[in-house]
Design a protein around this motif. Structure first.
Motif, PDB file in Angstrom:
ATOM      1  N   ASN A 101       9.749  -8.903   1.072  1.00 48.21           N
ATOM      2  CA  ASN A 101       8.902 -10.099   1.050  1.00 48.21           C
ATOM      3  C   ASN A 101       7.783 -10.013   0.030  1.00 48.21           C
ATOM      4  O   ASN A 101       7.088 -10.990  -0.203  1.00 48.21           O
ATOM      5  CB  ASN A 101       8.282 -10.322   2.434  1.00 48.21           C
ATOM      6  N   ILE A 102       7.559  -8.826  -0.536  1.00 45.13           N
ATOM      7  CA  ILE A 102       6.378  -8.707  -1.371  1.00 45.13           C
ATOM      8  C   ILE A 102       6.720  -8.440  -2.842  1.00 45.13           C
ATOM      9  O   ILE A 102       5.889  -8.046  -3.604  1.00 45.13           O
ATOM     10  CB  ILE A 102       5.442  -7.609  -0.821  1.00 45.13           C
ATOM     11  N   ALA A 132       4.367  -1.018  -2.330  1.00 45.89           N
ATOM     12  CA  ALA A 132       3.328  -1.912  -1.816  1.00 45.89           C
ATOM     13  C   ALA A 132       3.851  -2.780  -0.679  1.00 45.89           C
ATOM     14  O   ALA A 132       4.074  -3.972  -0.815  1.00 45.89           O
ATOM     15  CB  ALA A 132       2.825  -2.795  -2.954  1.00 45.89           C
ATOM     16  N   THR A 133       4.054  -2.156   0.445  1.00 45.10           N
ATOM     17  CA  THR A 133       4.527  -2.891   1.611  1.00 45.10           C
ATOM     18  C   THR A 133       3.606  -2.590   2.792  1.00 45.10           C
ATOM     19  O   THR A 133       2.612  -1.882   2.640  1.00 45.10           O
ATOM     20  CB  THR A 133       6.002  -2.510   1.897  1.00 45.10           C
ATOM     21  N   GLU A 139      -4.035  -0.405  -0.461  1.00 45.37           N
ATOM     22  CA  GLU A 139      -3.937  -1.056  -1.783  1.00 45.37           C
ATOM     23  C   GLU A 139      -5.268  -1.119  -2.525  1.00 45.37           C
ATOM     24  O   GLU A 139      -5.298  -1.387  -3.730  1.00 45.37           O
ATOM     25  CB  GLU A 139      -3.357  -2.463  -1.646  1.00 45.37           C
ATOM     26  N   LYS A 140      -6.378  -0.908  -1.793  1.00 49.21           N
ATOM     27  CA  LYS A 140      -7.687  -0.932  -2.454  1.00 49.21           C
ATOM     28  C   LYS A 140      -8.530   0.182  -1.851  1.00 49.21           C
ATOM     29  O   LYS A 140      -8.508   0.377  -0.626  1.00 49.21           O
ATOM     30  CB  LYS A 140      -8.404  -2.262  -2.186  1.00 49.21           C
ATOM     31  N   VAL A 141      -9.313   0.863  -2.688  1.00 48.19           N
ATOM     32  CA  VAL A 141     -10.140   1.963  -2.177  1.00 48.19           C
ATOM     33  C   VAL A 141     -11.511   1.940  -2.847  1.00 48.19           C
ATOM     34  O   VAL A 141     -11.626   1.681  -4.052  1.00 48.19           O
ATOM     35  CB  VAL A 141      -9.483   3.340  -2.459  1.00 48.19           C
ATOM     36  N   LYS A 152      -0.113   4.024   6.248  1.00 49.21           N
ATOM     37  CA  LYS A 152       0.985   4.997   6.261  1.00 49.21           C
ATOM     38  C   LYS A 152       1.054   5.759   4.944  1.00 49.21           C
ATOM     39  O   LYS A 152       1.718   6.781   4.832  1.00 49.21           O
ATOM     40  CB  LYS A 152       2.319   4.263   6.428  1.00 49.21           C
ATOM     41  N   GLY A 153       0.441   5.198   3.913  1.00 49.13           N
ATOM     42  CA  GLY A 153       0.512   5.846   2.597  1.00 49.13           C
ATOM     43  C   GLY A 153      -0.305   5.038   1.617  1.00 49.13           C
ATOM     44  O   GLY A 153      -1.088   4.174   1.996  1.00 49.13           O
ATOM     45  N   ILE A 154      -0.080   5.285   0.347  1.00 52.55           N
ATOM     46  CA  ILE A 154      -0.883   4.624  -0.683  1.00 52.55           C
ATOM     47  C   ILE A 154       0.036   4.105  -1.788  1.00 52.55           C
ATOM     48  O   ILE A 154       0.967   4.790  -2.184  1.00 52.55           O
ATOM     49  CB  ILE A 154      -1.981   5.588  -1.194  1.00 52.55           C
ATOM     50  N   CYS A 155      -0.208   2.859  -2.198  1.00 52.83           N
ATOM     51  CA  CYS A 155       0.660   2.279  -3.241  1.00 52.83           C
ATOM     52  C   CYS A 155      -0.026   2.349  -4.603  1.00 52.83           C
ATOM     53  O   CYS A 155      -1.147   2.856  -4.720  1.00 52.83           O
ATOM     54  CB  CYS A 155       1.043   0.847  -2.883  1.00 52.83           C
TER      55      CYS A 155
END
Ligand code: FES
Length: 625
Positions: free
Chosen positions: A111-112, A414-415, A420-422, A442-445
């Protein structure tokens, strides 16, 4: 000996033989599982959990239902995971019926996918035209054959046409079609030189599909060829992802397996068919009314789709089997649409720089402008073009999947669940972050990794050469033998994976390698052109659309440029594919641009090593405005 395994949460049942690994079965059955290294045992991403009748008191090593856990797997799995029967699919063989749970099965990814660009205004001038005709019936006075009768009727209404060929399989049925329809028909003509359908006069719709075929994703648009109206768009993950994240893994698979090329080609053809079928069905469109498909993709994806040997693209001097514009009947590629229709691939520039880059150029048209633009399309492979109306230069650089979040210790696409922002607090060094979806991280994109590294550089937690600064004290900085080895972004208690999410030294190195390749590519291309200034940077593709431009400049991802001169254009390759589908003049322009752009193999340039190592460093203390 074989046994049954059921993949959950998919519920898919498969048979596994004793000499096959779970990854073999996953691939064979088109099941999605992250295997970034293509099964080489180096990424640790292919985690699965074996859920069978094993008594909990037994450890994996003692368990005869499967092969013993290997040393390499132990390196990638936590103690807790080993106790809970986690394994790596590329090492695991199963000898009795079992359930295999894929923990990261994430259907929301689809979807993304970035499937839109700038929605450019397009003049409609498609290669497909239709004519409603009433044809004079044969008589004893008029002996013309059926095909000639049809051509004459078309020429009468379309003065620019003098003769037409006809598709052979259509010709076989022409006489009966004309009589069945009492000589009143709707005729579909392509490029003013071929009759590609003769149908009931009540039918008049003509559709086309444009497709951006990426290494990781596919984005398709279904378009009305008469008025250019977008009917719908759909995207999905490229199912070849089972065979590795990058084009080199896909080439290797084709080379090392007897039917590898056919296998990978059929997978992508099926993906495209799925998208076409879904788009048509949801909009009540007859797939037989889809007459033209334009695909843009990188050189390797194009070769694999067309079943052309991709082996030599991956070896110096990186030559492709073909570079020119290709058109082939849809039925020859097993695509579900009109069997008389065509599939077109825009031309390839050179080496890895394929039709997708030509499509980006078509959409952005730097070849018509005075200003010197640097176009950067960062995907699994980075493609760069520099120049203006006088001359354009292009190159590709092996950025790898690190910038997209893959192949990092806690990298993910990126799901949902991806950070997505830090931001990191200047005093406490505590981070704040934003996560995609309303879930625990869960993780980092990709965009998150650029942010966190930019913040760590800004606060001098990462030094210019990329190593951690061991003089800074914080609970977030984990030391081994007095040397900082990782920064904890999310503590285990706050994460959705029951362990700390950290940025390790090796992750910083992976980003440094990617940015070094991109920076060196851009610098050397500019140097090669002998032009001293960049007037504008254009960022195309998903990665470029989501990153913080300021942070990207801050870590030196590409050469410096005023912030307001950096433009983000979304999926420009999709936009270019649409232009080529809807306007034959644009299609001709694509053929010319591909020939005009000078490809530069930057790795052969004298200063490559110097620029690459310089690009790996972090440009400390630069001011960005
Ligand atoms: Fe199994 Fe990479 S470790 S696919």
């Amino acid at each position: 000996m074989s046994c049954k395994i059921t993949f959950q949460p998919l519920g898919k049942r498969c048979i596994i033989n004793e000499n096959q690994t779970v990854l073999d079965i996953v691939r064979k059955n088109g099941i999605r599982l992250n295997n970034a290294c293509g099964g080489n045992g180096t990424c640790g991403k292919c985690k699965i959990q074996i859920k069978c009748k094993m008594p909990s008191s037994l450890k994996n090593e003692d368990y005869k239902y499967m092969n013993p856990i290997t040393k390499i797997e132990k390196k990638f799995l936590t103690k807790m995971e080993i106790i809970n029967n986690y394994r790596l699919a590329c090492f695991t063989k199963i000898y009795e019926d079992a359930i295999v749970y894929i923990p990261d099965q994430d259907n929301e990814m689809e979807n993304i996918i970035l499937d839109r660009g700038r929605n450019l205004k397009i003049d409609i001038n498609s290669s497909i035209k239709t004519y409603d005709l009433i044809i004079k019936e044969p008589s004893l006075e008029d002996y013309r054959d059926d095909k000639q009768r049809l051509v004459d009727a078309i020429c009468k209404v379309e003065k620019s046409i003098s003769n037409l060929k006809i598709d052979y399989s259509l010709l076989k049925n022409l006489s009966s079609i004309l009589r069945r329809n009492h000589w009143k028909v709707n005729v579909v003509v392509r490029n003013n030189d071929e009759i590609i359908d003769v149908r009931n006069i009540l039918k008049s719709r003509i559709y086309g599909v444009s497709i951006d075929l990426g290494t990781t994703t596919l984005a398709a648009s279904l378009i009305d060829l008469k008025n250019g109206k977008l009917i719908t768009r759909k995207s999905k993950m490229n199912s070849q992802i089972q065979y590795g994240d990058d084009v080199i893994s896909r080439i290797s698979y084709c080379m090392l397996n007897t039917n590898g090329l056919d296998e990978l080609s059929n997978i992508i053809r099926e993906d495209i068919n799925t998208l076409i079928y879904q788009m048509a069905k949801e909009n009540n469109i007859d797939i037989n009314d889809i007459f033209e498909i334009v695909i843009v993709g990188n050189t390797v994806m194009e070769h694999i789709f067309l079943k052309l040997n991709p082996e030599y693209i991956g070896k110096a001097p990186f030559v492709s089997g073909i570079r020119e514009f290709i058109e082939v009947k849809l039925r020859q590629c097993d695509i579900v649409a009109s069997k008389f229709g065509y599939l077109c691939f825009l031309p390839i520039e050179a080496g890895f720089v394929g039709a997708d880059n030509v499509a980006v150029l078509l959409a952005e048209k730097p070849y018509l402008k005075n200003e010197h633009s640097l176009l950067i399309d960062i995907g699994t492979n980075g493609e760069i073009v520099f120049g203006n109306k006088d001359k354009l230069y292009s190159t590709s650089c092996a950025t790898g999947p690190a910038l997209e979040g893959a192949q990092l210790s806690f990298g993910m696409r990126a799901t949902n669940g991806a950070i997505e922002k830090v931001k990191i607090n200047d005093i406490t060094l505590e981070p704040t972050y934003e996560v995609i979806g309303k879930v625990l991280p869960k993780g980092i994109c990709g965009s998150g990794i650029i942010d966190v590294i930019a913040e760590l550089v800004r606060l001098k937690i990462i030094l210019k050469d990329g190593s951690f600064n061991s003089n800074i004290k914080s609970d977030r900085l984990i030391k081994v033998k007095n040397k900082v080895k990782e920064y904890v972004l999310v503590w285990k208690e706050e994460s959705g994976i029951d362990r700390d999410i950290v940025i390790k030294q090796k992750d910083i190195r992976a980003v440094q390698l990617a940015k070094g390749a991109l920076y060196a590519g851009a610098k050397l291309l500019i140097k090669h052109s002998k032009i001293k200034r960049i007037d504008k940077i254009i960022l195309a593709g998903a990665f470029g659309s989501y990153i913080d431009k300021k942070n990207a400049l801050y870590i030196g991802l590409f050469p410096t440029c005023p912030l307001d001169k950096i433009e983000v254009v979304g999926n420009a390759a999709s936009e270019g594919a649409k232009l080529a589908l809807l306007n034959v003049i644009e299609r001709e322009e694509a053929k010319n641009i591909a020939k005009k752009v000078e490809f530069v193999e930057v790795a052969n340039e004298r200063d490559f090593q110097k620029e690459f190592f310089e690009g790996m460093n972090f440009p400390y203390g630069i001011s960005i405005n």
